[in-house]
Design an enzyme around this catalytic site. Sequence first.
Site, PDB file in Angstrom:
ATOM      1  N   ARG A 241       6.662  -1.832   2.361  1.00 60.09           N
ATOM      2  CA  ARG A 241       6.183  -2.398   1.114  1.00 60.09           C
ATOM      3  C   ARG A 241       6.255  -3.920   1.198  1.00 60.09           C
ATOM      4  O   ARG A 241       7.244  -4.474   1.702  1.00 60.09           O
ATOM      5  CB  ARG A 241       7.028  -1.918  -0.079  1.00 60.09           C
ATOM      6  CG  ARG A 241       6.707  -0.503  -0.538  1.00 60.09           C
ATOM      7  CD  ARG A 241       5.302  -0.409  -1.161  1.00 60.09           C
ATOM      8  NE  ARG A 241       4.966   0.921  -1.646  1.00 60.09           N
ATOM      9  CZ  ARG A 241       4.282   1.839  -0.945  1.00 60.09           C
ATOM     10  NH1 ARG A 241       3.887   1.589   0.284  1.00 60.09           N
ATOM     11  NH2 ARG A 241       3.985   2.998  -1.492  1.00 60.09           N
ATOM     12  N   GLU A 270      -0.372  -6.763  -3.762  1.00 59.58           N
ATOM     13  CA  GLU A 270      -1.671  -6.453  -3.161  1.00 59.58           C
ATOM     14  C   GLU A 270      -2.634  -5.895  -4.208  1.00 59.58           C
ATOM     15  O   GLU A 270      -2.181  -5.264  -5.166  1.00 59.58           O
ATOM     16  CB  GLU A 270      -1.499  -5.490  -1.965  1.00 59.58           C
ATOM     17  CG  GLU A 270      -0.918  -4.141  -2.298  1.00 59.58           C
ATOM     18  CD  GLU A 270      -0.609  -3.326  -1.027  1.00 59.58           C
ATOM     19  OE1 GLU A 270       0.119  -3.809  -0.159  1.00 59.58           O
ATOM     20  OE2 GLU A 270      -1.109  -2.201  -0.942  1.00 59.58           O
ATOM     21  N   HIS A 288      -3.525  -2.301   4.101  1.00 57.18           N
ATOM     22  CA  HIS A 288      -2.758  -1.096   3.735  1.00 57.18           C
ATOM     23  C   HIS A 288      -3.417   0.164   4.334  1.00 57.18           C
ATOM     24  O   HIS A 288      -3.792   1.092   3.613  1.00 57.18           O
ATOM     25  CB  HIS A 288      -2.618  -0.973   2.210  1.00 57.18           C
ATOM     26  CG  HIS A 288      -1.430  -0.156   1.787  1.00 57.18           C
ATOM     27  ND1 HIS A 288      -0.674  -0.443   0.676  1.00 57.18           N
ATOM     28  CD2 HIS A 288      -0.855   0.956   2.325  1.00 57.18           C
ATOM     29  CE1 HIS A 288       0.296   0.452   0.557  1.00 57.18           C
ATOM     30  NE2 HIS A 288       0.197   1.311   1.551  1.00 57.18           N
TER      31      HIS A 288
HETATM   32  C1  DGY Z   1       2.506   5.619   0.595  1.00 50.70           C
HETATM   33  O1  DGY Z   1       2.264   6.811   0.754  1.00 50.70           O
HETATM   34  O2  DGY Z   1       3.467   5.208  -0.041  1.00 50.70           O
HETATM   35  C2  DGY Z   1       1.579   4.668   1.233  1.00 50.70           C
HETATM   36  O3  DGY Z   1       1.904   3.352   1.031  1.00 50.70           O
HETATM   37  C3  DGY Z   1       0.150   4.940   0.847  1.00 50.70           C
HETATM   38  O4  DGY Z   1      -0.480   5.043   2.083  1.00 50.70           O
END
Ligand code: DGY
Length: 323
Positions: A241, A270, A288
């Site tokens: 993250r 983001e 992402h």
């Molecule tokens: C998640 O699953 O948390 C991812 O960041 C999305 O791909």
Amino acid sequence: MTKPPLLLTRTFPEAVEARAARDYDARLASGDTGWANDSAEIARRAAGAAGILCAAGDRMNAETIAALPEGVKIIATFSVGTDHIDLKAAADRSILIANTPDVLSVATAEIAMLLILMAARRAGESERVLRAGAWSGWTPTQFMGVTLEGKRLGILGMGRIGRALATMARGFGMEIHYRNRSQLPLEQEQGAHFHADDAPFLAACDILSMHIPGGAATRHWLNAERIALLPQGAIVVNTGRGTTVDDAALVAALSSGHIRAAGLDVYDGEPRIFPGYLGLENVALLPHLGSATIETRDAMGFRALDNLDAVLLRGEEPPHRVL
Ligand code: DGY
């Protein structure tokens, strides 16, 4: 039997939407997704719904959850991360929260490996030169990166994604170090070196790959003090993250050369990108992409629907209940 009403906040993969439409009175987003950041609009569209299928980045904060209509029993997120959901607000309303663990581990580890390679071998920078028509031909000193074989890879957060990355990195001849809440059992550790403290862990990272969840507890985990503990010329990669990195501190270290290069797939706030990254050649930026494979996104959708089915079709516990 009447089908339970289900709100989908996004356009999901075709097979996922088809299964949702088969089993639910599904309100599909049909490409119109901007509203998922508007609490009042989510609540308005959720009127009459028994469940919500949402995604990472949707605004499922305390304000949204407080505004949801009475009948909502479960929010199933199409993600493993749940930092976009106010879990306490959901618990206060007795709304179940469920996520999609496991199925995205390999895909996300692949993106971490890709970013490690891009950062180590200057792939983005050299491709930009080529595309700009500015490549004047091979020379013995051009675009020299660093070899991965024999380097120490430090994995912060040795969950399923971290372990999948370790398996891949062993194939590149890397030595694995990890920092985790607890030491893994031997059969999972497979020779990786456990670190119980930050300082020795960071000192052992020729490459640091971050796999910790977002949220207040991990905000700016990688700050100027911890960056200073990384060896000169280390590489930093983040596929967890964006909030876990202090962007200004990382940009300063990339500019000074203390950090050789970085590879980022996630960003604080983001889709906004910290402007300092955009002018740097030594940072690889991806939008992402962690779980973005056809196979993985279908599997995530089916797992999210399994959670919804348990609660809304069978009156059972969701198999991947977070709270
Ligand atoms: C998640 O699953 O948390 C991812 O960041 C999305 O791909």
